[in-house]
Design an enzyme around this catalytic site. Structure first.
Site, PDB file in Angstrom:
ATOM      1  CE  LYS A  52      31.005  46.128  39.870  1.00 37.91           C
ATOM      2  NZ  LYS A  52      30.266  46.305  40.713  1.00 37.91           N
ATOM      3  CD  GLU A  81      33.372  34.784  41.977  1.00 37.23           C
ATOM      4  OE1 GLU A  81      32.764  35.443  41.396  1.00 37.23           O
ATOM      5  OE2 GLU A  81      33.741  33.973  41.440  1.00 37.23           O
ATOM      6  N   GLY A 102      25.282  56.174  52.774  1.00 37.68           N
ATOM      7  CA  GLY A 102      27.006  55.838  52.461  1.00 37.68           C
ATOM      8  C   GLY A 102      27.040  54.951  51.028  1.00 37.68           C
ATOM      9  N   GLY A 115      30.201  42.087  43.943  1.00 39.27           N
ATOM     10  CA  GLY A 115      31.048  41.656  45.241  1.00 39.27           C
ATOM     11  C   GLY A 115      30.655  40.238  46.046  1.00 39.27           C
ATOM     12  CE  LYS A 125      34.263  48.643  40.536  1.00 44.43           C
ATOM     13  NZ  LYS A 125      34.929  47.954  42.103  1.00 44.43           N
ATOM     14  NE  ARG A 151      46.209  55.354  49.465  1.00 44.68           N
ATOM     15  CZ  ARG A 151      45.211  56.130  49.029  1.00 44.68           C
ATOM     16  NH1 ARG A 151      46.002  56.938  47.790  1.00 44.68           N
ATOM     17  NH2 ARG A 151      44.135  56.486  49.824  1.00 44.68           N
ATOM     18  CB  ILE A 164      27.086  37.437  43.560  1.00 43.63           C
ATOM     19  CG1 ILE A 164      26.041  38.399  44.389  1.00 43.63           C
ATOM     20  CG2 ILE A 164      26.122  36.628  42.748  1.00 43.63           C
ATOM     21  CD1 ILE A 164      25.219  39.682  43.657  1.00 43.63           C
ATOM     22  CB  VAL A 195      32.507  40.911  38.200  1.00 40.05           C
ATOM     23  CG1 VAL A 195      31.195  41.860  38.063  1.00 40.05           C
ATOM     24  CG2 VAL A 195      33.155  41.609  37.345  1.00 40.05           C
TER      25      VAL A 195
END
Length: 430
Positions: free
Chosen positions: A207, A131, A189, A136, A107, A48, A138, A134
């Site tokens: 998720k 993948e 953060g 990150g 998601k 953007r 994993i 949901v």
């Protein structure tokens, strides 16, 4: 034989995740080439704000015209990490129409329009992989739709939002109040300036819809997922949980009914025994516990958010999609053959922990017990403490439906001896 002509990749979005995807593609170029069987080339980056300096990315690749980029016709794979519903939905379907496969981390879009996106991918003979949508880094989506494809999954329960787990973990381990823990998460953060999507369960609900759809071969949309936030969880709730040998987590729970004829998907705070593997998940980590007929109990654990972990999942999908591209094949698409109905929350059966403020006088416990009995809710344990004419009454039930518990609480509120319902929390994982 190694192909020398590169596979061209278009990147939509270059924020925290997108910039990390671009960095890994550059720094690991040789390894990616060896693993795929052909080089991959970053052919364009849609953003953007083109004036922003993006280290490691050739400014000549940067464009604000994402539509033109996905319409080029020479793009093999589009990576979408811009999020939201539009323009992401239109850009993904346009990419399919112009011959590209898609890797997405979106998601919200997949939970709302996953069926339509899968249909578009199938129509054009292209892949849709997600993948990173949901949990990150994993590996979860691929094990559910590939490794466990021959098994019958009965339950998927997990912590799928790192922000909420950080907050609840702080409340548990330090005694901090909700707002204090949220402020710390924001300062570090882990929480956005507007944390609503996380703390009110919207992120986890999206998720949950994706996980339920894959696990039960049934279309489950975001609107099918029951959702409760965690802003009402208090230090007193944690104290009660500890007395029961439990802690409190915001859980996404997808389960098949005992008779196999329906499924449910829900997100809410719950007490969970300290003996359960999910109880030990600390900080901003995610974990998902899967129960199936043949494999039994499995747990997937790791960092569930952040630029590098999410980019890792995106690059894993990129390798798979590029391999499919070279072989002329496509990976697994949507599997919704079961088409099971999604039951309402009222049908869900679980245990409950109810804390009541009551008058400290004889007969109160009998009145309360009668109300539970009249609504078909069996009591497991009761604990009463009183002082100066006021008392607290903590009731833990055996398993009961949400509808019957709701009726019980409404009746309790009408008793003159019940001053108020301090808290109601489900007890899971037993």
């Amino acid at each position: 034989m190694m192909r020398t002509r590169p596979l061209k990749v278009a990147l939509l979005g270059c924020g925290v995740v997108g910039s990390e995807v671009a960095r890994i593609m550059t720094t690991h170029a040789d390894d990616l080439t060896a693993r795929i069987g052909a080089p991959v080339e970053l052919a364009g980056v849609a953003v953007r704000r083109p004036s922003r300096v993006r280290e490691g990315i050739d400014p000549a690749l940067v464009t604000t015209d994402a539509t033109a980029l996905v319409k080029r016709g020479d793009i093999d794979v589009v990576i979408e990490v811009i999020g939201g519903i539009e323009p992401a939905r239109t850009l993904i379907t346009t990419a399919f129409e112009h011959g590209a496969s898609v890797v997405s981390a979106n998601k919200a879009l997949l939970a709302q329009d996953g069926a339509a996106l899968h249909a578009a991918a199938e129509e054009h003979g292209r892949d849709l992989y997600y993948e990173a949508a949901v949990a990150g880094a994993i590996p979860l989506i691929r094990p559910l739709r590939e490794s466990l494809a021959g098994d019958k999954i009965n339950r998927v329960m997990g912590i799928v939002n790192g922000t909420t787990n950080f907050i609840l973990d702080k409340m548990d381990t330090t005694g901090a109040g909700y707002q204090e823990a949220l402020d710390e998460a924001t300062a570090l953060g882990y929480a956005e300036a507007d944390p609503t999507a996380d703390v009110e369960g919207f992120d986890a609900a999206a998720k949950a819809a994706i996980l339920a759809g894959i696990a039960f071969h049934t279309r489950v949309r975001f609107d099918d997922v029951y959702r409760e936030g965690m802003a009402e969880v208090t230090a007193a709730d944690f104290a009660s949980a500890k007395e029961m040998g439990c802690t409190i987590k915001l859980l996404a729970i997808c389960e098949r009914a005992a008779d196999g004829g329906s499924v449910t998907a829900r997100v809410h705070p719950a007490m969970i025994p300290l003996s359960h593997p999910l109880a030990s998940v600390r900080g901003a980590y995610n974990a998902v516990f899967v129960e199936s007929d043949a494999a039994g109990q499995l747990m997937f654990y790791g960092p569930g958010a952040g630029g590098s972990p999410t980019a890792s999942a995106v690059l894993g999908d990129l390798v798979a999609v590029c391999r499919n591209r070279l072989s002329g094949a496509t990976g697994p698409g949507e599997s919704a053959y079961a088409a099971l109905p999604v039951s309402p929350m009222g049908d869900v059966v679980t245990r409950y922990h109810i804390s009541l403020d009551v008058a400290d006088k004889p007969g109160v416990l009998a009145q309360v017990a009668t109300v539970f009995s009249e609504h078909g809710v069996s009591i497991d344990t009761v604990r009463q403490q009183g002082k100066d004419g006021e008392a607290s009454l903590v009731v833990v039930t055996h398993r009961a439906s949400d509808a019957s518990l709701t009726g019980t609480v409404e009746a309790l509120r009408k008793l003159d001896t019940v001053r108020g319902v301090a808290s109601i929390m489900r007890v899971e994982g037993e």
